[in-house]
Design a protein around this motif. Structure first.
Motif, PDB file in Angstrom:
ATOM      1  N   PRO A 101      28.096  34.869  48.170  1.00 53.12           N
ATOM      2  CA  PRO A 101      28.077  36.287  47.792  1.00 53.12           C
ATOM      3  C   PRO A 101      29.415  36.990  47.950  1.00 53.12           C
ATOM      4  N   GLY A 102      30.392  36.329  48.575  1.00 44.91           N
ATOM      5  CA  GLY A 102      31.718  36.921  48.689  1.00 44.91           C
ATOM      6  C   GLY A 102      31.965  37.587  50.027  1.00 44.91           C
ATOM      7  N   ASP A 103      33.162  38.104  50.168  1.00 43.01           N
ATOM      8  CA  ASP A 103      33.592  38.795  51.388  1.00 43.01           C
ATOM      9  C   ASP A 103      33.685  40.281  51.075  1.00 43.01           C
ATOM     10  N   PRO A 104      32.717  41.090  51.495  1.00 43.51           N
ATOM     11  CA  PRO A 104      32.662  42.491  51.060  1.00 43.51           C
ATOM     12  C   PRO A 104      33.741  43.355  51.699  1.00 43.51           C
ATOM     13  N   TRP A 147      33.545  47.581  45.448  1.00 38.57           N
ATOM     14  CA  TRP A 147      33.625  46.121  45.530  1.00 38.57           C
ATOM     15  C   TRP A 147      32.461  45.472  44.786  1.00 38.57           C
ATOM     16  N   LEU A 148      31.260  46.041  44.926  1.00 35.20           N
ATOM     17  CA  LEU A 148      30.110  45.501  44.215  1.00 35.20           C
ATOM     18  C   LEU A 148      30.311  45.588  42.700  1.00 35.20           C
ATOM     19  N   GLY A 149      30.753  46.769  42.234  1.00 36.37           N
ATOM     20  CA  GLY A 149      30.973  46.931  40.809  1.00 36.37           C
ATOM     21  C   GLY A 149      32.043  46.006  40.275  1.00 36.37           C
ATOM     22  N   ARG A 150      33.108  45.815  41.051  1.00 38.37           N
ATOM     23  CA  ARG A 150      34.215  44.954  40.613  1.00 38.37           C
ATOM     24  C   ARG A 150      33.760  43.497  40.524  1.00 38.37           C
ATOM     25  N   ASN A 151      32.878  43.083  41.435  1.00 39.47           N
ATOM     26  CA  ASN A 151      32.404  41.709  41.406  1.00 39.47           C
ATOM     27  C   ASN A 151      31.369  41.472  40.312  1.00 39.47           C
ATOM     28  N   GLN A 152      30.923  42.543  39.674  1.00 43.34           N
ATOM     29  CA  GLN A 152      30.008  42.405  38.543  1.00 43.34           C
ATOM     30  C   GLN A 152      30.664  42.932  37.271  1.00 43.34           C
ATOM     31  N   LEU A 153      31.963  42.732  37.166  1.00 44.90           N
ATOM     32  CA  LEU A 153      32.708  43.292  36.047  1.00 44.90           C
ATOM     33  C   LEU A 153      32.191  42.760  34.712  1.00 44.90           C
TER      34      LEU A 153
END
Length: 615
Positions: free
Chosen positions: A11-14, A25-31
Motif C-alpha cells: 500500500p505504500g509509505d503514506p 498522497w492518496l490522490g497522487r497514488n491514484q493518479l
C-alpha cells in the motif's frame, strides 16, 4: 488499479505529516484512476453542455420552418444523449473504483500498522478511535478521493461553458460568466462554521463509540456490580449529545444547500427577464435565448459539485487527521539495520538493567502491575517513546532491548517477533477450532499435545470433548467461540499459554500467566513451563510464590530499576521490598517483623497460605 487487483501488494509509505498531506498522497497514488475519472467526467459534462445547443438549434429551426436544420438538431441531440449516457456510466464506474481502492489502501495501511504495533496500539490510541478510523473515517476519506475527479471535471466544464457563452452571445454570456464565480464561491464564508460543527459531531460520536466499546468489554463486570443502568444512562446522554451535534451540523449544511438553490434561482430569473427584453426588442433570436437559458439551467448540475467537494473535504479532513494519528505511530524511532535470521543469547534491557540469561527461566517481580506490563512489552521490542517536554523538544527514546547483543529495534519486525514472543495478561482467543488455534507458525519442536500438557489443559480438553458430540468427542475439532466466551478465565488463560508454548520462540515473555488459576493448578503449570522450556529463555512477570519458586532466578524491579537478583527463597530472607510484594506484607507487619530474616529462618514455602501465615 482495478478492484479485482485488490488487495495491494504494497500500500505504500503514506505522508503522515498532516491530514491534508495524507489526502494529497492518496490522490497522487491514484493518479491513473483520477485521470480516467476526469476524462469520463469531461465527456459527461460535454454531453450536458451540448444539449442546450441542440435544443436551441431545434427551436430556431421550428421558428424558421426549416426541416433540414430540425433533423440536424435532432441528430445532434441523439448523439449527445449517447455521449451523456456513456460518460455518466463510465464516470460512475471509475469514481466508485477510486473510492473502493482508496478505502482499501487506507484499511491496508491501518492493518499493517496494527500488526506492527500489536497490543501497544491501544495504549497509545483509544480503542474507540481505532474503531472509528477503520470504519466511518475510511469511508469519508474514500468519498473525498472519489469526488475529487468529478469536481475537477465539473469545474473545467463550467469554465468552458462560461467562455463559450461569452463569445456566443456577449450580451447574456458576460452576465453568466460574471455570476458563476459568485455562485461557486458564495458558500465559502459558511464552510468554517459548518466544518467546526461537523468536527464537534465526529468528536462526540467518537466518545460515544469509546463508551460503548468499554461498556461491552466490561459488561460482565457491570452486571456483577449492578452498574448496567449507570452506564446505560451515560451512553444515552452521550447519544443525545451526538444527536444534538448532528442536528446543528445538518442545519449548517441545509443553509449551504439553500444558498446553492437561492442564488442560481435569482440568476435564472434575472437571465429570463433580461433575455426576454432583448428578444422582444429584436436584439437576439428566440433560439439564442433558449440556448443560453438551457445552458445556465444545466450548469447548475456541475455547480452542485462545488458543494459536494466542500462537504467531502470538511468531513474527510478530520477523518484523515485521525488516520494520520494512528499511522504516524512507530514501533520505534530507529530503523531496521540488521539483516538475516534472529539472533540468540541473553535478553537484556538497558533501561532497567533486567537480564534474562539464555536458556534460563527468569521470573520478574514488580510492585506496580502496570509497570510490569510496560516492561513486558519492551522486552518484546515494543519500545515506548518518551513524553514531549514542556518546551516542545522531541521526546527521548529509551534504549532498545538487546537479544544476544543485537538491538531488537534494529531487527526487521518479522525477525523481532519470531525471536521474542510476548503474551500479555489478557490474551485473546480467536474463534475457530482448537486445532486451528494451535496451528500457528512455530519451530516445530513443541507439539500441541506437549504444550497442552505443560499448560495443564486436561480439564479444558475434557470440557471441549463433552461440548462437541458431533465431532466424535475430539476436543481438537471443537469450535471455540469468539474471544473464548464459552470458557472460564482460567481455561482461556491456559489455552493461550499452550498457544505460546507451541510457538517455541527463542525468548518467551509471559505477563502473569497463572493469575486466573487456583494454587494447585498454578504449581503444576509452573513446573510444566520450566520443564518444557528447559534450555530456552523464558521470562515470567509474576508475584506468585509458586511460580517464583519454580524459576531459575528471580529479579526484583523497583521504580523502574533492578534492585535485587537471586533465588526466590533467598530474596524472601534478605530483601524486605521483595518480601512485601510477594507476601502482601503491610507496613505495620514489616515493622513488627523487624530486621530481615536470617539464613535458615524461613522454611520452604510452597503455597500462598503458608507465606501469609509465616508473615
Amino acid at each position: 488499479m482495478q478492484i479485482r487487483d485488490l488487495p495491494y501488494s504494497d500500500p505504500g509509505d503514506p505522508d503522515v505529516r498532516s491530514g491534508p498531506r495524507f489526502l494529497y498522497w492518496l490522490g497522487r497514488n491514484q493518479l491513473g484512476g483520477q485521470v480516467k475519472a476526469l476524462c469520463w467526467g469531461l465527456l459527461h459534462q460535454l454531453g450536458i453542455a451540448g444539449m442546450p445547443v441542440g435544443v436551441g438549434l431545434a427551436v430556431q429551426a421550428v421558428i424558421d420552418r426549416s426541416g433540414s436544420r430540425l433533423a440536424l438538431a435532432g441528430g445532434l441531440i441523439a448523439i449527445l444523449g449517447i455521449v451523456l449516457a456513456l460518460g455518466d456510466t463510465m464516470l460512475h464506474r471509475t469514481a466508485v473504483t477510486n473510492w473502493i481502492t482508496a478505502a482499501a489502501r487506507v484499511q491496508q495501511l491501518l492493518a499493517r500498522k496494527t500488526a506492527e504495533l500489536g497490543s501497544a496500539l491501544t495504549r497509545r490510541v483509544a480503542a474507540g478511535e481505532v474503531v472509528a478510523v477503520s470504519t466511518g473515517d475510511v469511508e469519508k476519506i474514500g468519498w473525498f478521493v472519489e469526488a475529487l475527479s468529478r469536481f475537477a471535471a465539473a469545474a473545467i466544464a463550467l469554465v468552458g461553458v462560461c467562455v463559450w457563452l461569452a463569445f456566443y452571445l456577449p450580451s447574456l454570456g458576460l452576465m453568466v460568466a460574471l455570476a458563476m464565480p459568485v455562485l461557486a464561491l458564495a458558500v465559502l464564508p459558511l464552510l468554517p462554521r459548518a466544518t467546526r460543527r461537523a468536527d464537534e459531531q465526529r468528536e462526540k460520536a467518537g466518545k460515544a463509540t469509546e463508551l460503548a466499546s468499554d461498556t461491552v468489554a466490561g459488561l460482565r463486570v457491570l452486571r456483577g456490580i449492578g452498574g448496567e443502568e449507570l452506564f446505560l444512562g451515560r451512553y444515552r446522554r452521550a447519544s443525545q449529545e451526538v444527536r444534538g451535534a448532528a442536528v446543528r451540523s445538518a442545519r449548517m449544511w441545509a443553509l449551504i444547500s439553500a444558498v446553492q438553490v437561492l442564488l442560481p434561482g435569482v440568476l435564472l430569473i434575472s437571465l429570463v427577464w433580461y433575455g426576454a427584453t432583448l428578444a422582444r426588442d429584436g436584439r437576439i433570436e428566440v433560439g439564442q435565448l433558449v440556448t443560453v437559458y438551457s445552458a445556465v439551467t444545466l450548469m447548475l448540475f456541475p455547480l452542485r459539485h462545488f458543494e459536494e467537494i466542500a462537504m467531502a473535504y470538511s468531513f474527510s479532513r478530520p477523518s484523515a487527521q485521525r488516520a494520520v494519528r494512528v499511522l504516524s505511530l512507530r514501533r520505534s524511532t530507529r530503523e531496521a539495520t540488521v539483516e538475516g535470521s534472529a539472533p540468540s543469547g541473553d535478553l537484556y534491557d538497558p533501561a532497567t538493567g533486567l537480564m534474562a540469561p539464555r536458556g534460563q527461566f527468569t521470573a520478574v517481580v514488580c510492585g506496580d502491575p502496570d509497570q510490569a506490563g510496560r516492561l513486558a512489552e519492551r522486552l518484546g521490542g515494543h519500545a515506548e517513546t518518551g513524553e514531549e517536554s514542556e518546551d516542545g523538544e522531541a521526546p527521548a527514546t529509551p534504549p532498545s532491548v538487546l537479544l544476544g547483543g543485537v538491538a531488537l529495534d534494529e531487527l526487521p519486525l518479522d525477525a523481532a517477533r519470531a525471536a521474542v514472543l510476548v503474551q500479555d495478561k489478557d490474551p485473546v482467543l480467536l474463534s475457530g477450532t482448537l486445532r486451528e488455534l494451535l496451528d500457528i507458525p512455530s519451530s516445530g519442536l513443541v507439539t500441541a499435545e506437549a504444550a497442552l500438557e505443560a499448560a495443564q489443559c486436561g480439564d479444558v480438553l475434557s470440557a471441549l470433548a463433552q461440548a462437541s458430540p458431533d465431532n466424535g468427542g475430539d476436543p481438537m475439532r471443537t469450535r471455540i467461540t469468539e474471544r473464548g466466551r464459552s470458557l472460564s478465565g482460567g481455561q482461556r488463560q491456559r489455552l493461550a499459554l499452550a498457544r505460546s508454548l507451541v510457538t517455541d520462540p527463542e525468548a518467551l515473555v509471559l505477563d502473569e500467566p497463572t493469575s486466573a488459576v487456583d494454587s494447585h493448578t498454578e504449581a503444576r503449570v509452573a513446573a510444566g513451563i520450566a520443564k518444557l522450556r528447559r534450555g530456552r529463555t523464558t521470562v515470567a512477570f509474576a508475584s506468585s510464590p509458586l511460580l517464583l519458586d519454580a524459576a531459575d532466578r528471580v529479579v526484583l524491579v523497583h521504580e523502574g530499576t533492578v534492585v535485587a537478583v537471586g533465588a526466590h527463597r533467598d530474596l524472601l530472607r534478605t530483601e524486605p521490598r521483595y518480601r512485601a510484594v510477594v507476601t502482601r506484607e503491610t507496613d505495620e507487619e514489616a515493622a513488627a517483623a523487624g530486621a530481615p530474616y536470617a539464613v535458615g529462618e524461613v522454611p520452604a514455602m510452597n503455597s500462598i497460605q503458608e507465606i501469609e501465615e509465616r508473615a
